[in-house]
Design an enzyme around this catalytic site. Structure first.
Site, PDB file in Angstrom:
ATOM      1  N   PRO A   2       0.827  -1.218   0.000  1.00  0.00           N
ATOM      2  CA  PRO A   2       0.000   0.000   0.000  1.00  0.00           C
ATOM      3  C   PRO A   2       0.855   1.259   0.000  1.00  0.00           C
ATOM      4  O   PRO A   2       1.834   1.347   0.715  1.00  0.00           O
ATOM      5  CB  PRO A   2      -0.793  -0.099   1.308  1.00  0.00           C
ATOM      6  CG  PRO A   2      -0.613  -1.485   1.799  1.00  0.00           C
ATOM      7  CD  PRO A   2       0.674  -1.976   1.232  1.00  0.00           C
ATOM      8  N   GLU A   3       0.484   2.230  -0.812  1.00  0.00           N
ATOM      9  CA  GLU A   3       1.130   3.531  -0.779  1.00  0.00           C
ATOM     10  C   GLU A   3       0.133   4.531  -0.230  1.00  0.00           C
ATOM     11  O   GLU A   3      -1.006   4.172   0.088  1.00  0.00           O
ATOM     12  CB  GLU A   3       1.598   3.923  -2.183  1.00  0.00           C
ATOM     13  CG  GLU A   3       2.431   2.823  -2.827  1.00  0.00           C
ATOM     14  CD  GLU A   3       3.686   3.314  -3.494  1.00  0.00           C
ATOM     15  OE1 GLU A   3       4.028   4.496  -3.370  1.00  0.00           O
ATOM     16  OE2 GLU A   3       4.346   2.491  -4.143  1.00  0.00           O
ATOM     17  N   LYS A  51       1.065   5.859   6.113  1.00  0.00           N
ATOM     18  CA  LYS A  51       0.490   4.517   5.958  1.00  0.00           C
ATOM     19  C   LYS A  51      -0.214   4.063   7.231  1.00  0.00           C
ATOM     20  O   LYS A  51      -0.552   2.891   7.385  1.00  0.00           O
ATOM     21  CB  LYS A  51       1.579   3.535   5.548  1.00  0.00           C
ATOM     22  CG  LYS A  51       2.140   3.852   4.170  1.00  0.00           C
ATOM     23  CD  LYS A  51       3.308   2.977   3.808  1.00  0.00           C
ATOM     24  CE  LYS A  51       3.998   3.540   2.573  1.00  0.00           C
ATOM     25  NZ  LYS A  51       5.223   2.798   2.261  1.00  0.00           N
ATOM     26  N   ASN A 165       7.387   2.699  -2.934  1.00  0.00           N
ATOM     27  CA  ASN A 165       8.379   2.484  -3.977  1.00  0.00           C
ATOM     28  C   ASN A 165       7.876   2.840  -5.380  1.00  0.00           C
ATOM     29  O   ASN A 165       8.621   3.374  -6.194  1.00  0.00           O
ATOM     30  CB  ASN A 165       8.856   1.032  -3.933  1.00  0.00           C
ATOM     31  CG  ASN A 165      10.192   0.876  -4.614  1.00  0.00           C
ATOM     32  OD1 ASN A 165      10.906   1.863  -4.804  1.00  0.00           O
ATOM     33  ND2 ASN A 165      10.528  -0.339  -4.991  1.00  0.00           N
TER      34      ASN A 165
END
Ligand SMILES: [Zn+2]
Length: 269
Positions: A2-3, A51, A165
């Site tokens: 998850p971003e 997050k 990423n």
């Protein structure tokens, strides 16, 4: 993984389903909270921070959860089957008259006083998707360590929160910056944060993680090792980057993102 945009969307959906409503039951499946019962308590709201997810309760406490690599919250109507994974992966259940929120594979589930939220999210840099985003503060934090590689620094949530990423690699491609350049050598650091924020905000709203405007080829470099760059045809490269505890595979195009060598140093191409 998850971003920031994924967490933001999860928070939006949980907020719409839980906020302003009384919990009819709860089940927190971590040893320290096994006997906690939140039934009868109203949920005030669900707020993302990087997050982390903060579910604020009417009794002055906050349920704090974190997604890390593959955590997820699923929402179900009372008559729906649960499909988020096997039962042993369920870490939290929050139920009201209309919705059941089920948290799967959450590595962090804890309850704390809302007034003490800073202890769990206070280390985070400005949140790219937050209403209080602060460009100057994010740049100040990034510049504190000018020798650090920009790819690694962008993923460090204590500098700015929300970039994982995918967005680190794609933002640096769009800005033409080599991921191994030192932070101090980057000419326009503000442009990098603006591009990351634009991508995250756009994708948070529409629920996709596309950085190219073309869903058939959603990323310029991320996940494309050894394949030709859409812009210049150079083969995309990849290499591990970051400290051992925060190592990620960085992708970049050597043609579009040439290294900006610092004076007197020899840099890998
Ligand atoms: Zn290229």
């Amino acid at each position: 993984m998850p971003e920031g945009d994924t967490v933001w969307r999860a928070a939006q959906r949980l907020h719409e389903s839980l906020a302003g409503r009384v919990l009819t039951s709860s089940d927190l499946r971590v040893p320290a909270l096994a006997t906690v019962d939140l039934a009868g308590i109203t949920v005030l709201g669900v707020v993302p921070r990087g997050k982390h997810l903060l579910t604020r309760l009417g009794d002055g406490r906050t349920l704090h959860t974190h997604f890390r690599m593959d955590g997820a919250w699923h929402l179900y109507r009372p008559d729906q089957g649960w499909r988020g994974g096997p039962a042993h992966e369920i870490r939290a259940i929050l139920q009201n008259a209309e919705w059941t929120a089920v948290g799967y594979r959450l590595p962090v589930v804890d309850l704390l006083a809302t007034a003490r939220e800073g202890e769990v999210v206070g280390h985070l840099g400005p949140d790219l998707l937050g209403p209080d985003w602060d460009t100057d503060e994010a740049l100040r934090r990034l510049r504190e360590r000018p020798q650090r590689e920009i790819g690694d620094a962008l993923r460090d949530q204590s500098n700015l929160a929300g970039i994982g990423n995918v967005y680190a690699c794609e933002t640096l491609f769009l800005e033409g910056v080599n991921p191994w350049d030192a932070v101090g050598s980057v000419v326009d650091l503000a442009a990098i944060t603006q591009t990351a924020r634009r991508l995250l905000m756009r994708n948070a709203r529409r629920g996709r993680q596309t950085t190219t405007d073309d869903d058939r080829r959603p990323h310029f470099v991320y996940g494309r090792r050894g394949r030709p760059c859409y812009r210049c045809g150079t083969l995309v490269r990849s290499r591990d980057q970051g400290s051992p505890t925060r190592m990620r595979v960085t992708y970049w195009c050597p043609g579009c993102q040439p290294p900006r060598a610092a004076e007197g140093t020899i840099r890998p191409a």
